[in-house]
Design an enzyme around this catalytic site. Structure first.
Site, PDB file in Angstrom:
ATOM      1  N   HIS A  17      40.312 -22.829 -11.846  1.00 15.82           N
ATOM      2  CA  HIS A  17      41.553 -22.530 -12.582  1.00 15.82           C
ATOM      3  C   HIS A  17      42.204 -21.259 -12.037  1.00 15.82           C
ATOM      4  O   HIS A  17      43.414 -21.200 -11.837  1.00 15.82           O
ATOM      5  CB  HIS A  17      41.250 -22.289 -14.071  1.00 15.82           C
ATOM      6  CG  HIS A  17      40.717 -23.466 -14.817  1.00 15.82           C
ATOM      7  ND1 HIS A  17      39.561 -23.418 -15.568  1.00 15.82           N
ATOM      8  CD2 HIS A  17      41.190 -24.733 -14.955  1.00 15.82           C
ATOM      9  CE1 HIS A  17      39.350 -24.593 -16.130  1.00 15.82           C
ATOM     10  NE2 HIS A  17      40.312 -25.412 -15.772  1.00 15.82           N
ATOM     11  N   LYS A  41      38.891 -31.707 -30.871  1.00 18.30           N
ATOM     12  CA  LYS A  41      37.761 -31.439 -29.960  1.00 18.30           C
ATOM     13  C   LYS A  41      36.943 -30.291 -30.511  1.00 18.30           C
ATOM     14  O   LYS A  41      37.499 -29.355 -31.084  1.00 18.30           O
ATOM     15  CB  LYS A  41      38.288 -31.046 -28.583  1.00 18.30           C
ATOM     16  CG  LYS A  41      38.375 -32.185 -27.589  1.00 18.30           C
ATOM     17  CD  LYS A  41      38.590 -31.599 -26.204  1.00 18.30           C
ATOM     18  CE  LYS A  41      38.900 -32.641 -25.152  1.00 18.30           C
ATOM     19  NZ  LYS A  41      39.322 -32.018 -23.891  1.00 18.30           N
ATOM     20  N   ARG A  90      42.058 -32.051  -8.201  1.00 22.57           N
ATOM     21  CA  ARG A  90      40.819 -31.835  -7.445  1.00 22.57           C
ATOM     22  C   ARG A  90      40.533 -32.997  -6.514  1.00 22.57           C
ATOM     23  O   ARG A  90      40.264 -32.826  -5.339  1.00 22.57           O
ATOM     24  CB  ARG A  90      39.631 -31.659  -8.409  1.00 22.57           C
ATOM     25  CG  ARG A  90      39.639 -30.344  -9.121  1.00 22.57           C
ATOM     26  CD  ARG A  90      38.646 -30.333 -10.229  1.00 22.57           C
ATOM     27  NE  ARG A  90      38.939 -31.391 -11.182  1.00 22.57           N
ATOM     28  CZ  ARG A  90      38.370 -31.507 -12.365  1.00 22.57           C
ATOM     29  NH1 ARG A  90      37.453 -30.659 -12.743  1.00 22.57           N
ATOM     30  NH2 ARG A  90      38.703 -32.475 -13.186  1.00 22.57           N
ATOM     31  N   SER A 128      35.011 -27.360 -16.036  1.00 19.26           N
ATOM     32  CA  SER A 128      34.486 -26.586 -17.181  1.00 19.26           C
ATOM     33  C   SER A 128      33.306 -27.313 -17.812  1.00 19.26           C
ATOM     34  O   SER A 128      32.342 -26.669 -18.246  1.00 19.26           O
ATOM     35  CB  SER A 128      35.581 -26.398 -18.232  1.00 19.26           C
ATOM     36  OG  SER A 128      36.652 -25.688 -17.703  1.00 19.26           O
TER      37      SER A 128
HETATM   38  O1  PNS Z   1      42.511 -29.015 -19.212  1.00 17.74           O
HETATM   39  P1  PNS Z   1      42.909 -30.350 -19.750  1.00 17.74           P
HETATM   40  O2  PNS Z   1      42.092 -30.687 -20.976  1.00 17.74           O
HETATM   41  O3  PNS Z   1      42.872 -31.434 -18.705  1.00 17.74           O
HETATM   42  O4  PNS Z   1      44.454 -30.206 -20.238  1.00 17.74           O
HETATM   43  C1  PNS Z   1      45.110 -31.277 -20.854  1.00 17.74           C
HETATM   44  C2  PNS Z   1      46.444 -30.829 -21.459  1.00 17.74           C
HETATM   45  C3  PNS Z   1      46.267 -29.646 -22.394  1.00 17.74           C
HETATM   46  C4  PNS Z   1      47.404 -30.429 -20.346  1.00 17.74           C
HETATM   47  C5  PNS Z   1      47.042 -32.053 -22.221  1.00 17.74           C
HETATM   48  O5  PNS Z   1      46.077 -32.591 -23.065  1.00 17.74           O
HETATM   49  C6  PNS Z   1      48.282 -31.727 -23.051  1.00 17.74           C
HETATM   50  O6  PNS Z   1      49.304 -31.394 -22.524  1.00 17.74           O
HETATM   51  N1  PNS Z   1      48.145 -31.824 -24.380  1.00 17.74           N
HETATM   52  C7  PNS Z   1      49.212 -31.499 -25.313  1.00 17.74           C
HETATM   53  C8  PNS Z   1      49.730 -32.758 -26.001  1.00 17.74           C
HETATM   54  C9  PNS Z   1      50.816 -33.429 -25.188  1.00 17.74           C
HETATM   55  O7  PNS Z   1      51.802 -32.822 -24.808  1.00 17.74           O
HETATM   56  N2  PNS Z   1      50.633 -34.741 -24.904  1.00 17.74           N
HETATM   57  C10 PNS Z   1      51.613 -35.544 -24.175  1.00 17.74           C
HETATM   58  C11 PNS Z   1      51.338 -35.566 -22.697  1.00 17.74           C
HETATM   59  S1  PNS Z   1      50.292 -36.898 -22.327  1.00 17.74           S
END
Ligand code: PNS
Length: 161
Positions: A17, A41, A90, A128
Site C-alpha cells: 500500500h 466485516k 498486483r 493484508s
Molecule cells: O482494500 P479493499 O478492501 O480491496 O477496498 C475495497 C473498497 C473500500 C475500495 C471498496 O469496497 C469500496 O469502495 N467500498 C465502498 C462502497 C462502494 O462504494 N461500493 C460501490 C463500488 S463497487
C-alpha cells in the site's frame, strides 16, 4: 488542483500500500488515503487504530491526508472534491474485481476516474490478509509492514492469545 482518493480497508497497511501511496502522491497534488468503515466485516484493527498507523507511516509525505469514510466511495470522493480514485493492481487475479468496481463507479459517477498503478514487483504477492495470518502464528512480518505496524500487531496478538 488534482486530488485523488486511495481507498481501502488497510487492515493493516502494508509496504505494498505504501508503495502505491508514495508513487501516486507524486502524480497528484493531493492524495487522501480513505479507510472504509465497513460494519459488516470484523477487522483486526479498529478504524482509529488503522488511521493512526497510516498517519504515522505517511508522515514524511506532505501532500497525503488520511481519513475514514462510510457509504459509497464516489460520494466520499465528491465530498472531498476529488476527481480520481487510485487502486493498485498486483496480479491478474485482482483484475476482475477491480474492473467490476471501477465500471460500477463510472456508471454511478461519470465525473470520477479510476487510475491503476501496478504494484512494484517486490510487493506483488503481498496482502493484508496474508500478513494477519502470518502474525497470528507468530511469524516475523517486519519485511511486509512498516515498523509501527509490526509493533502494533505484536501487541494485538500478545493481548488476544
Ligand atoms: O482494500 P479493499 O478492501 O480491496 O477496498 C475495497 C473498497 C473500500 C475500495 C471498496 O469496497 C469500496 O469502495 N467500498 C465502498 C462502497 C462502494 O462504494 N461500493 C460501490 C463500488 S463497487
Amino acid at each position: 488542483m488534482k486530488r485523488a482518493i486511495y481507498p481501502g480497508t488497510f487492515d493493516p497497511i502494508t509496504y505494498g500500500h505504501l508503495d502505491i501511496i508514495e508513487r501516486s502522491s507524486r502524480i497528484f497534488d493531493e492524495l487522501i488515503v480513505g479507510i472504509l468503515v465497513n460494519n459488516s466485516k470484523q477487522p483486526l484493527f479498529s478504524v482509529s487504530e488503522r488511521e493512526e498507523m497510516i498517519k504515522e507511516a505517511v508522515a514524511h509525505m506532505n501532500n497525503v491526508k488520511v481519513m475514514s469514510f462510510h457509504g459509497l466511495l464516489v460520494d466520499f470522493a465528491r465530498a472531498q472534491d476529488a476527481s480520481f480514485l487510485v487502486r493498485g493492481l498486483r496480479a491478474v487475479t485482482d483484475f476482475e474485481y477491480e474492473l467490476q468496481m471501477t465500471q460500477t463507479n463510472k456508471v454511478i459517477a461519470s465525473d470520477i476516474d479510476t487510475i491503476f498503478l501496478t504494484t512494484s514487483l517486490k510487493y506483488s504477492y503481498l496482502s493484508s490478509s496474508m500478513v494477519r495470518e502470518l502474525a497470528s502464528f507468530g511469524a516475523d512480518i517486519s519485511r511486509f509492514v512498516p515498523e509501527n505496524v509490526t509493533r502494533k500487531i505484536k501487541d494485538k496478538y500478545k493481548v488476544e492469545n
